[in-house]
Every structure is written in C-alpha cells, then in structure tokens.
Motif scaffolding. Structure first.
Motif, PDB file in Angstrom:
ATOM      1  N   TRP A   1       0.809  -1.615   0.013  1.00  0.00           N
ATOM      2  CA  TRP A   1      -0.044  -0.199   0.384  1.00  0.00           C
ATOM      3  C   TRP A   1       0.639   1.357   0.010  1.00  0.00           C
ATOM      4  O   TRP A   1       0.613   2.748  -0.820  1.00  0.00           O
ATOM      5  CB  TRP A   1      -0.629   0.038   1.410  1.00  0.00           C
ATOM      6  N   MET A   2       2.134   1.540   0.907  1.00  0.00           N
ATOM      7  CA  MET A   2       2.802   2.831   0.755  1.00  0.00           C
ATOM      8  C   MET A   2       3.797   2.873  -0.336  1.00  0.00           C
ATOM      9  O   MET A   2       3.419   4.048  -0.623  1.00  0.00           O
ATOM     10  CB  MET A   2       4.046   2.167   1.343  1.00  0.00           C
ATOM     11  N   ILE A   3       4.047   1.702  -0.793  1.00  0.00           N
ATOM     12  CA  ILE A   3       4.957   1.782  -2.077  1.00  0.00           C
ATOM     13  C   ILE A   3       4.232   2.245  -3.433  1.00  0.00           C
ATOM     14  O   ILE A   3       4.708   2.355  -4.596  1.00  0.00           O
ATOM     15  CB  ILE A   3       6.226   0.900  -2.187  1.00  0.00           C
ATOM     16  N   PHE A   4       3.351   1.067  -3.653  1.00  0.00           N
ATOM     17  CA  PHE A   4       3.424   0.911  -5.325  1.00  0.00           C
ATOM     18  C   PHE A   4       1.362   0.559  -4.857  1.00  0.00           C
ATOM     19  O   PHE A   4       0.735   0.685  -6.059  1.00  0.00           O
ATOM     20  CB  PHE A   4       3.150  -1.203  -5.267  1.00  0.00           C
ATOM     21  N   SER A   5       0.750   1.444  -3.641  1.00  0.00           N
ATOM     22  CA  SER A   5      -0.752   1.389  -3.750  1.00  0.00           C
ATOM     23  C   SER A   5      -1.706   0.465  -4.041  1.00  0.00           C
ATOM     24  O   SER A   5      -2.435   0.473  -4.745  1.00  0.00           O
ATOM     25  CB  SER A   5      -0.804   3.192  -4.492  1.00  0.00           C
ATOM     26  N   GLU A   6      -0.836  -0.572  -3.645  1.00  0.00           N
ATOM     27  CA  GLU A   6      -1.806  -1.435  -3.349  1.00  0.00           C
ATOM     28  C   GLU A   6      -2.616  -1.829  -2.731  1.00  0.00           C
ATOM     29  O   GLU A   6      -2.280  -1.615  -1.399  1.00  0.00           O
ATOM     30  CB  GLU A   6      -1.377  -3.136  -3.802  1.00  0.00           C
ATOM     31  N   ILE A   7      -3.900  -2.374  -2.616  1.00  0.00           N
ATOM     32  CA  ILE A   7      -4.773  -2.174  -1.570  1.00  0.00           C
ATOM     33  C   ILE A   7      -5.137  -3.872  -1.837  1.00  0.00           C
ATOM     34  O   ILE A   7      -5.909  -4.197  -2.671  1.00  0.00           O
ATOM     35  CB  ILE A   7      -5.792  -0.933  -0.935  1.00  0.00           C
ATOM     36  N   PRO A   8      -5.394  -4.477  -0.807  1.00  0.00           N
ATOM     37  CA  PRO A   8      -5.579  -6.006  -0.832  1.00  0.00           C
ATOM     38  C   PRO A   8      -7.479  -6.642  -0.223  1.00  0.00           C
ATOM     39  O   PRO A   8      -7.881  -5.156   0.333  1.00  0.00           O
ATOM     40  CB  PRO A   8      -4.618  -7.244   0.136  1.00  0.00           C
ATOM     41  N   GLY A   9      -7.883  -7.241  -1.196  1.00  0.00           N
ATOM     42  CA  GLY A   9      -8.961  -7.482  -1.708  1.00  0.00           C
ATOM     43  C   GLY A   9      -9.715  -7.995  -0.067  1.00  0.00           C
ATOM     44  O   GLY A   9      -8.299  -8.478   0.672  1.00  0.00           O
ATOM     45  N   THR A  10     -11.046  -8.077   0.494  1.00  0.00           N
ATOM     46  CA  THR A  10     -11.832  -8.646   1.229  1.00  0.00           C
ATOM     47  C   THR A  10     -10.857 -10.717   1.198  1.00  0.00           C
ATOM     48  O   THR A  10     -10.586 -10.970   2.416  1.00  0.00           O
ATOM     49  CB  THR A  10     -12.558  -8.117   1.892  1.00  0.00           C
ATOM     50  N   TRP A  11     -11.218 -10.773   0.754  1.00  0.00           N
ATOM     51  CA  TRP A  11     -11.194 -12.172  -0.016  1.00  0.00           C
ATOM     52  C   TRP A  11      -9.711 -12.654   0.321  1.00  0.00           C
ATOM     53  O   TRP A  11      -9.518 -13.650   0.521  1.00  0.00           O
ATOM     54  CB  TRP A  11     -11.410 -12.207  -1.126  1.00  0.00           C
ATOM     55  N   THR A  12      -8.535 -12.195  -0.006  1.00  0.00           N
ATOM     56  CA  THR A  12      -7.040 -12.461   0.178  1.00  0.00           C
ATOM     57  C   THR A  12      -7.200 -12.249   1.761  1.00  0.00           C
ATOM     58  O   THR A  12      -6.628 -13.211   2.109  1.00  0.00           O
ATOM     59  CB  THR A  12      -6.503 -11.186  -0.159  1.00  0.00           C
ATOM     60  N   TRP A  13      -7.352 -11.391   2.408  1.00  0.00           N
ATOM     61  CA  TRP A  13      -7.490 -11.412   4.443  1.00  0.00           C
ATOM     62  C   TRP A  13      -8.079 -12.988   4.592  1.00  0.00           C
ATOM     63  O   TRP A  13      -7.388 -13.924   5.444  1.00  0.00           O
ATOM     64  CB  TRP A  13      -7.956 -10.992   5.003  1.00  0.00           C
ATOM     65  N   VAL A  14      -9.594 -13.109   4.325  1.00  0.00           N
ATOM     66  CA  VAL A  14      -9.714 -14.208   4.670  1.00  0.00           C
ATOM     67  C   VAL A  14      -9.061 -15.869   4.611  1.00  0.00           C
ATOM     68  O   VAL A  14      -8.988 -16.532   5.022  1.00  0.00           O
ATOM     69  CB  VAL A  14     -11.433 -13.536   4.323  1.00  0.00           C
ATOM     70  N   GLY A  15      -8.975 -16.066   2.721  1.00  0.00           N
ATOM     71  CA  GLY A  15      -8.244 -17.171   2.332  1.00  0.00           C
ATOM     72  C   GLY A  15      -7.249 -17.538   3.101  1.00  0.00           C
ATOM     73  O   GLY A  15      -6.605 -18.024   3.168  1.00  0.00           O
ATOM     74  N   GLY A  16      -6.566 -15.778   3.037  1.00  0.00           N
ATOM     75  CA  GLY A  16      -4.604 -16.275   3.712  1.00  0.00           C
ATOM     76  C   GLY A  16      -4.487 -16.825   4.943  1.00  0.00           C
ATOM     77  O   GLY A  16      -4.045 -17.370   5.762  1.00  0.00           O
ATOM     78  N   LEU A  17      -5.917 -16.343   6.025  1.00  0.00           N
ATOM     79  CA  LEU A  17      -5.819 -16.529   7.113  1.00  0.00           C
ATOM     80  C   LEU A  17      -6.593 -18.343   7.046  1.00  0.00           C
ATOM     81  O   LEU A  17      -5.827 -18.914   8.047  1.00  0.00           O
ATOM     82  CB  LEU A  17      -7.097 -16.072   7.397  1.00  0.00           C
ATOM     83  N   ILE A  18      -7.776 -18.990   6.515  1.00  0.00           N
ATOM     84  CA  ILE A  18      -8.228 -20.102   6.069  1.00  0.00           C
ATOM     85  C   ILE A  18      -7.302 -20.848   6.410  1.00  0.00           C
ATOM     86  O   ILE A  18      -6.292 -22.001   7.272  1.00  0.00           O
ATOM     87  CB  ILE A  18      -9.059 -19.648   6.053  1.00  0.00           C
ATOM     88  N   ILE A  19      -6.019 -20.456   4.726  1.00  0.00           N
ATOM     89  CA  ILE A  19      -4.895 -21.382   4.806  1.00  0.00           C
ATOM     90  C   ILE A  19      -4.102 -20.965   5.870  1.00  0.00           C
ATOM     91  O   ILE A  19      -3.113 -22.400   6.005  1.00  0.00           O
ATOM     92  CB  ILE A  19      -4.258 -20.175   3.668  1.00  0.00           C
ATOM     93  N   PHE A  20      -4.016 -20.498   6.140  1.00  0.00           N
ATOM     94  CA  PHE A  20      -2.527 -20.309   7.605  1.00  0.00           C
ATOM     95  C   PHE A  20      -3.294 -20.867   8.940  1.00  0.00           C
ATOM     96  O   PHE A  20      -1.954 -21.912   9.360  1.00  0.00           O
ATOM     97  CB  PHE A  20      -2.164 -18.898   8.128  1.00  0.00           C
ATOM     98  N   MET A  21      -4.110 -20.943   9.707  1.00  0.00           N
ATOM     99  CA  MET A  21      -4.908 -21.775  10.361  1.00  0.00           C
ATOM    100  C   MET A  21      -4.820 -23.091  10.550  1.00  0.00           C
ATOM    101  O   MET A  21      -4.567 -23.808  10.885  1.00  0.00           O
ATOM    102  CB  MET A  21      -6.001 -21.123  10.159  1.00  0.00           C
TER     103      MET A  21
END
Length: 314
Positions: free
Chosen positions: A267-287
């Motif tokens: 976000w700071m360097i490339f102005s990228e804003i991750p979508g909600t599903w990236t957070w949800v899916g990433g958390l599920i995979i990680f758990m």
C-alpha cells in the motif's frame, strides 16, 4: 560515533539477556521483515530490469555474499553426497524461484503472500505420496480447509485465473517439492552443502533464460540487486537460527505477520489495497497449516528445536 557504539552494545546486551525462546522469536520476526523488504527490492529491480535477470543476479550475488562463509568452513563441509538429489533440487528450485519472482510483478504482493501460505499443505500431500508418510483424518480435514482458503483467494468461479495467480501456485508447488528434496538431503548432506550448492546450481540454470532478455543493470538496479542478495542471505541465516533455537509449533504462528507487513508495504510503495477475500483466504490457509504443523509435532513426539525445518522461499 561513541553514542552509536554504546547503543549497539546495549542492543547486544539486551539480546544476550533474553531466553532462547525469546531470541528465536526475535530472529524469526527479523527474518520475516528482511524477506518482506527483499520482495520490495525484487519488484523495484524489475521496473528497469527483466525479472529473469533479477533471478539470475539474486543467485550470483548471493554466492559472492556467501564466499566468506565457504572460506571459513572449508570445501570439505560442502561435499555433495547425493548428487542426483542436488541436481533435482536445482531444477525444481529454479522453477519455483522464477515463478515466484515473476508473480510478484503481476499480482498484488499481499495476494502472492497469501497464496504462498499453501506450501505446507502441498508438502504434507507430497510427503504422503512420495515419502510414504501416513496422515490421518484430522490432517486431511485441515488440508481440505486450506484448499478452500486458496479457492477463496483465487475465486475461480468468479474470476479468470490470471498468469500471476497461476505462477504463484506453481511457485508454491515447486517450493514444496523442493522442501521434500531438502528433507531427504538432510539425511546425507550438511546444511551448509544444501544451502550453498543450491545457489551454485541456480546460477547457470537461471542464466540461460536471462540471456535472450539481457541488458546491463543501471546503478539504481545494482543497488536493489545487491540489496536482494544481502537481505536474502541475512534473512535465511536468521530464519534457520530461529528454528534451531525453538520449537517449530511456537514459531509457525508468527509467520502470519508477513501478510499484514506485505499489505502495508504494498500500500505504501505501490498503492496496492488487498481485497477482503485475500485476508479471509490467507487466514484460513494459515490456520490450517498451523494445525498441520502442530499435529506433525505431536505425532513425532517431539517439541524440541526443529533442526530440519522447511527452508524459506526466495
């Protein structure tokens, strides 16, 4: 100058006073931060240099950084005892690195990071298929949950699979196979040999695809390339040291902080804003991967420092 020296000595004294578990956590977090900055340097270097060249220079310059280590330990410490597996690892590692570096230039950094969390899932599946390891119902369920998490990120029924996502998945698969090869190599070869020969073999392998797109790096690109090599080496050392000092199950949960770190940097360097599903899916995979690592630790009956932990990517 004196004040800076005193501050450094205070940091060293503080670090020496910590317990092995605390030191391991500090080293593990340090490795995650260093790897995250390295990813930023990869993206920045690719803005003026073809990504295939970035991959080649990452290995060439890393070998130069490692030369003092090779000199100190001697050639006998890096003797290859299982040549076939070393060459297999070289080719598989090249695929994983090229795919992994390239996907970082095509999709948001947070999305690439979330997909990379799937590596332990692939490792568990591969260990069952190729190494004959037995997994029971609970770990099978965790794998299924992790795959669901990946589908949430990718959303194949709603979005077309982009080249970046495909490469991120290929990278995760290749690096999982690479980890399984490393697991076999630890039975016959030293950690120094495993790490150093990987870099040595990747230099000619990654040079071949870089030749058709070759151009000499600019001064700015050289700075990023050296940064990639130095940060990668330091991060690798910190990561390996942390897993030698503490139980893998106590360190694995820390790995999730890489997602918010990459999201913030993106976000700071490339102005990228991750979508909600990236957070949800990433958390599920990680758990799910955390659960798998805990079950494996219990199955082995060991909560001792993990000497043969999975090697870090990139």
């Amino acid at each position: 100058m004196i004040n800076r020296l005193l501050n450094e000595l205070q940091i060293i004294q503080f670090f020496n006073l910590q317990s092995p578990q605390t030191k391991a956590i500090i080293l593990n977090i340090s490795s995650i931060v260093l790897f995250s900055i390295m990813v930023i340097f990869i993206r920045k270097a690719s803005e003026s240099l073809h990504i295939l060249e970035v991959v080649f220079f990452r290995n060439l310059l890393a070998l130069i950084v490692m030369l003092p280590i090779i000199k100190s330990i001697g050639l006998a410490a890096i003797k290859m005892n299982n040549t076939r597996l070393f060459f297999m690892r070289g080719f598989v590692g090249a695929i994983g690195m090229i795919a992994g570096f390239t996907c970082l230039t095509l999709i948001p950094l947070a999305q690439a990071t979330a997909i990379s969390f799937s590596q332990p899932l692939f490792i568990t599946i591969g260990a069952t298929i190729f190494l004959g390891e037995i997994i029971k119902a609970r770990r099978i369920a965790a794998i299924i949950v992790g795959i669901i998490g990946m589908l949430i990120i990718v959303q194949p029924g709603f979005n077309s699979l982009s080249l970046g996502i495909i490469l991120a998945i290929i990278s995760a698969l290749a690096l999982s196979v690479n980890a399984l090869i490393v697991k076999k190599l630890t039975l016959t070869d030293t950690p120094h040999a495993i790490i150093i020969w990987m870099v040595v073999m990747l230099i000619p392998i990654t040079l071949i695809p870089a030749i058709p797109v070759w151009e000499w790096p600019s001064l700015e690109a050289w700075l990023y390339l050296w940064g990639i090599a130095i940060l990668g080496t330091l991060a690798h050392f910190s990561w390996t040291k942390s897993y030698a000092m503490a139980d893998i199950t106590s360190l694995e949960p820390i790995g999730f902080i890489k997602l918010p770190i990459m999201a913030l940097l993106g976000w700071m360097i490339f102005s990228e804003i991750p979508g909600t599903w990236t957070w949800v899916g990433g958390l599920i995979i990680f758990m799910s991967t955390i659960y798998i690592s805990q079950r494996e630790a219990k199955a082995s009956g060991s909560h001792k420092p993990n000497k043969g932990a999975q090697e870090p990517k990139l």
